[in-house]
Design an enzyme around this catalytic site. Structure first.
Site, PDB file in Angstrom:
ATOM      1  N   GLY A  42      41.805  45.721  27.576  1.00  0.00           N
ATOM      2  CA  GLY A  42      41.011  45.830  26.361  1.00  0.00           C
ATOM      3  C   GLY A  42      40.358  44.522  25.958  1.00  0.00           C
ATOM      4  O   GLY A  42      40.241  43.601  26.765  1.00  0.00           O
ATOM      5  N   ALA A  43      39.927  44.435  24.671  1.00  0.00           N
ATOM      6  CA  ALA A  43      39.099  43.328  24.182  1.00  0.00           C
ATOM      7  C   ALA A  43      37.909  43.198  25.143  1.00  0.00           C
ATOM      8  O   ALA A  43      37.645  42.147  25.724  1.00  0.00           O
ATOM      9  CB  ALA A  43      39.881  42.024  24.074  1.00  0.00           C
ATOM     10  N   HIS A  45      34.510  43.029  27.259  1.00  0.00           N
ATOM     11  CA  HIS A  45      33.330  42.169  27.242  1.00  0.00           C
ATOM     12  C   HIS A  45      32.411  42.602  28.381  1.00  0.00           C
ATOM     13  O   HIS A  45      32.709  43.591  29.077  1.00  0.00           O
ATOM     14  CB  HIS A  45      33.744  40.694  27.351  1.00  0.00           C
ATOM     15  CG  HIS A  45      34.709  40.430  28.476  1.00  0.00           C
ATOM     16  ND1 HIS A  45      34.351  40.530  29.802  1.00  0.00           N
ATOM     17  CD2 HIS A  45      36.031  40.108  28.468  1.00  0.00           C
ATOM     18  CE1 HIS A  45      35.390  40.265  30.560  1.00  0.00           C
ATOM     19  NE2 HIS A  45      36.440  40.014  29.781  1.00  0.00           N
ATOM     20  N   HIS A  48      33.963  43.454  31.826  1.00  0.00           N
ATOM     21  CA  HIS A  48      34.556  44.795  31.931  1.00  0.00           C
ATOM     22  C   HIS A  48      33.459  45.856  32.050  1.00  0.00           C
ATOM     23  O   HIS A  48      33.538  46.767  32.875  1.00  0.00           O
ATOM     24  CB  HIS A  48      35.365  45.119  30.681  1.00  0.00           C
ATOM     25  CG  HIS A  48      36.575  44.254  30.460  1.00  0.00           C
ATOM     26  ND1 HIS A  48      36.714  43.436  29.376  1.00  0.00           N
ATOM     27  CD2 HIS A  48      37.712  44.094  31.180  1.00  0.00           C
ATOM     28  CE1 HIS A  48      37.886  42.818  29.408  1.00  0.00           C
ATOM     29  NE2 HIS A  48      38.513  43.186  30.514  1.00  0.00           N
ATOM     30  N   GLN A  72      53.516  41.899  32.319  1.00  0.00           N
ATOM     31  CA  GLN A  72      52.809  40.856  33.069  1.00  0.00           C
ATOM     32  C   GLN A  72      52.631  39.562  32.280  1.00  0.00           C
ATOM     33  O   GLN A  72      51.964  38.644  32.740  1.00  0.00           O
ATOM     34  CB  GLN A  72      51.470  41.387  33.586  1.00  0.00           C
ATOM     35  CG  GLN A  72      50.412  41.638  32.537  1.00  0.00           C
ATOM     36  CD  GLN A  72      49.196  42.329  33.133  1.00  0.00           C
ATOM     37  OE1 GLN A  72      49.245  43.503  33.476  1.00  0.00           O
ATOM     38  NE2 GLN A  72      48.097  41.599  33.291  1.00  0.00           N
ATOM     39  N   GLU A 159      36.600  40.419  40.671  1.00  0.00           N
ATOM     40  CA  GLU A 159      36.906  39.237  41.494  1.00  0.00           C
ATOM     41  C   GLU A 159      37.222  38.016  40.628  1.00  0.00           C
ATOM     42  O   GLU A 159      37.652  37.001  41.139  1.00  0.00           O
ATOM     43  CB  GLU A 159      35.731  38.935  42.435  1.00  0.00           C
ATOM     44  CG  GLU A 159      35.593  39.961  43.537  1.00  0.00           C
ATOM     45  CD  GLU A 159      34.518  39.601  44.543  1.00  0.00           C
ATOM     46  OE1 GLU A 159      33.610  38.799  44.205  1.00  0.00           O
ATOM     47  OE2 GLU A 159      34.580  40.123  45.672  1.00  0.00           O
ATOM     48  N   LYS A 160      37.008  38.122  39.334  1.00  0.00           N
ATOM     49  CA  LYS A 160      37.408  37.044  38.422  1.00  0.00           C
ATOM     50  C   LYS A 160      38.902  36.739  38.615  1.00  0.00           C
ATOM     51  O   LYS A 160      39.321  35.592  38.617  1.00  0.00           O
ATOM     52  CB  LYS A 160      37.099  37.478  36.994  1.00  0.00           C
ATOM     53  CG  LYS A 160      37.906  36.839  35.913  1.00  0.00           C
ATOM     54  CD  LYS A 160      37.269  35.566  35.467  1.00  0.00           C
ATOM     55  CE  LYS A 160      37.888  34.910  34.255  1.00  0.00           C
ATOM     56  NZ  LYS A 160      39.109  35.433  33.735  1.00  0.00           N
ATOM     57  N   ARG A 198      40.169  36.096  26.849  1.00  0.00           N
ATOM     58  CA  ARG A 198      40.806  34.888  26.321  1.00  0.00           C
ATOM     59  C   ARG A 198      39.785  33.852  25.839  1.00  0.00           C
ATOM     60  O   ARG A 198      40.172  32.916  25.147  1.00  0.00           O
ATOM     61  CB  ARG A 198      41.740  34.275  27.374  1.00  0.00           C
ATOM     62  CG  ARG A 198      42.997  35.115  27.594  1.00  0.00           C
ATOM     63  CD  ARG A 198      44.034  34.418  28.450  1.00  0.00           C
ATOM     64  NE  ARG A 198      45.296  35.134  28.440  1.00  0.00           N
ATOM     65  CZ  ARG A 198      45.708  35.991  29.380  1.00  0.00           C
ATOM     66  NH1 ARG A 198      44.937  36.244  30.421  1.00  0.00           N
ATOM     67  NH2 ARG A 198      46.875  36.594  29.282  1.00  0.00           N
TER      68      ARG A 198
HETATM   69  P1  AMP Z   1      41.712  42.311  31.933  1.00  0.00           P
HETATM   70  O1  AMP Z   1      41.351  43.158  30.770  1.00  0.00           O
HETATM   71  O2  AMP Z   1      41.530  40.848  31.701  1.00  0.00           O
HETATM   72  O3  AMP Z   1      43.045  42.675  32.524  1.00  0.00           O
HETATM   73  O4  AMP Z   1      40.654  42.656  33.067  1.00  0.00           O
HETATM   74  C1  AMP Z   1      40.447  43.973  33.491  1.00  0.00           C
HETATM   75  C2  AMP Z   1      39.592  43.966  34.730  1.00  0.00           C
HETATM   76  O5  AMP Z   1      38.350  43.351  34.445  1.00  0.00           O
HETATM   77  C3  AMP Z   1      40.223  43.169  35.880  1.00  0.00           C
HETATM   78  O6  AMP Z   1      39.962  43.844  37.093  1.00  0.00           O
HETATM   79  C4  AMP Z   1      39.497  41.862  35.805  1.00  0.00           C
HETATM   80  O7  AMP Z   1      39.441  41.196  37.036  1.00  0.00           O
HETATM   81  C5  AMP Z   1      38.131  42.318  35.377  1.00  0.00           C
HETATM   82  N1  AMP Z   1      37.367  41.226  34.765  1.00  0.00           N
HETATM   83  C6  AMP Z   1      37.716  40.498  33.675  1.00  0.00           C
HETATM   84  N2  AMP Z   1      36.775  39.550  33.432  1.00  0.00           N
HETATM   85  C7  AMP Z   1      35.832  39.686  34.383  1.00  0.00           C
HETATM   86  C8  AMP Z   1      34.612  38.998  34.695  1.00  0.00           C
HETATM   87  N3  AMP Z   1      34.174  37.978  33.975  1.00  0.00           N
HETATM   88  N4  AMP Z   1      33.904  39.413  35.768  1.00  0.00           N
HETATM   89  C9  AMP Z   1      34.338  40.443  36.525  1.00  0.00           C
HETATM   90  N5  AMP Z   1      35.457  41.123  36.298  1.00  0.00           N
HETATM   91  C10 AMP Z   1      36.203  40.755  35.242  1.00  0.00           C
END
Ligand code: AMP
Length: 293
Positions: A42-43, A45, A48, A72, A159-160, A198
């Protein structure tokens, strides 16, 4: 959907239980539709949402999950202050034409007596695996559950979080989970900083410090591709991050793009990966580095 005047009539439906998710996905499948899943915390951007758009190109239906997974986060990490904004996220997902938001509670995901951990070796060692003990076990356990709950044809990961993406590729292959794992390219803000939930923690000053991350990665990547010495470049890179104002640099390493084996020179397609903390915020980033590239 028949009451058009209700305030949330046009928003994306939210499902909170495994049984409702299974029922919905079964229904789509019976119609011959292909289903994609995009797991998130969530949150939301642009990073996502770009994954959601990519998912649409590969499936008829897109399920986005939002679950801030306690397993995690390590002790002292940001689980409690992690941004939670489901209504805003739901609006963003509506604009991205998401079919379903799956947002289970912690109790639904980990009912009383839950006792299983899914663990991947190899690619989880080093990098974030060393700095955040237990983190990848938390990720692999929850993603196994999400995939088995939804059984999507394709699941997309950014891939981030490069080490996470490779870990999940291994997981799905090793456990014969019938889902294709697809990578989504890193999305960056105009100034080059990779978008991240973040980033909301950063003060204005910290954000300008954070820009040293993509800047340093780009400089080293191009110098490696020109044939300069890896160890020298990495040492100078760490100095540059510290000079820019980063408080700690957890790692700045060149690794094989497929196996994540540590490289001391650009002998194979590689990834340059970094994790560093500014103030209370830990940021990660990476860039592809290609021999002759
Ligand atoms: P998170 O909500 O941070 O767990 O991220 C959820 C998914 O979005 C994960 O597969 C991350 O790798 C992906 N993600 C987060 N930020 C980015 C970004 N800037 N570019 C590409 N994928 C992202």
């Amino acid at each position: 959907m028949n009451n058009q005047s209700a305030p949330d009539a046009s928003t994306v439906p939210v499902i909170r239980t495994v049984s409702e998710l299974r029922q919905q996905v079964r229904h789509w499948r019976a119609q011959g539709e292909r289903v994609a899943m995009v797991p998130t915390m969530g949150a939301l951007h642009h990073g996502h949402l770009s994954i959601v758009h990519l998912a649409r190109k590969h499936a008829d239906r897109v399920v986005v999950s939002i679950f801030v997974n306690p397993k995690q986060f390590g002790e002292g990490e940001d689980f409690d202050r992690y941004p939670r904004q489901e209504e805003r996220d739901r609006k963003s997902l509506e604009e991205a034409a998401t079919d379903l938001l799956y947002a289970p509670t912690v109790g639904e995901m980990y009912p009383e007596g839950f006792a299983t951990t899914v663990s991947v070796t190899g690619v989880t060692e080093g990098l974030c695996g060393d700095v955040r003990p237990g983190h990848f076990d938390g990720v692999t356990t929850v993603v196994t559950k999400l995939l088995l709950q939804c059984l999507p044809d394709v699941a997309l990961f950014g891939e981030k979080d490069y080490q996470q993406y490779l870990t999940l590729k291994h997981l799905v292959r090793d456990l014969d989970i019938p889902t294709e794992v697809m990578p989504a390219p890193i999305v960056r803000d105009m100034d080059g900083l990779a978008t991240s939930s973040r980033n909301a923690y950063l003060t204005k000053e910290e954000r300008s410090i954070a820009l040293a991350l993509p800047g340093t990665l780009r400089t080293i990547a191009r110098a490696l591709e020109r044939g300069q010495d890896c160890a020298t470049l990495l040492a100078a890179g760490i100095d540059r991050l510290r000079a820019a104002g980063f408080d700690t640099v957890d790692y700045l390493e060149l690794r094989d793009a497929e196996t994540l084996v540590l490289l001391d020179g650009l002998t194979a397609p590689a990834r340059l990966l970094v994790a560093a903390t500014v103030g209370r915020t830990r940021l990660i980033d990476n860039i592809a580095v290609t021999p002759g590239g």
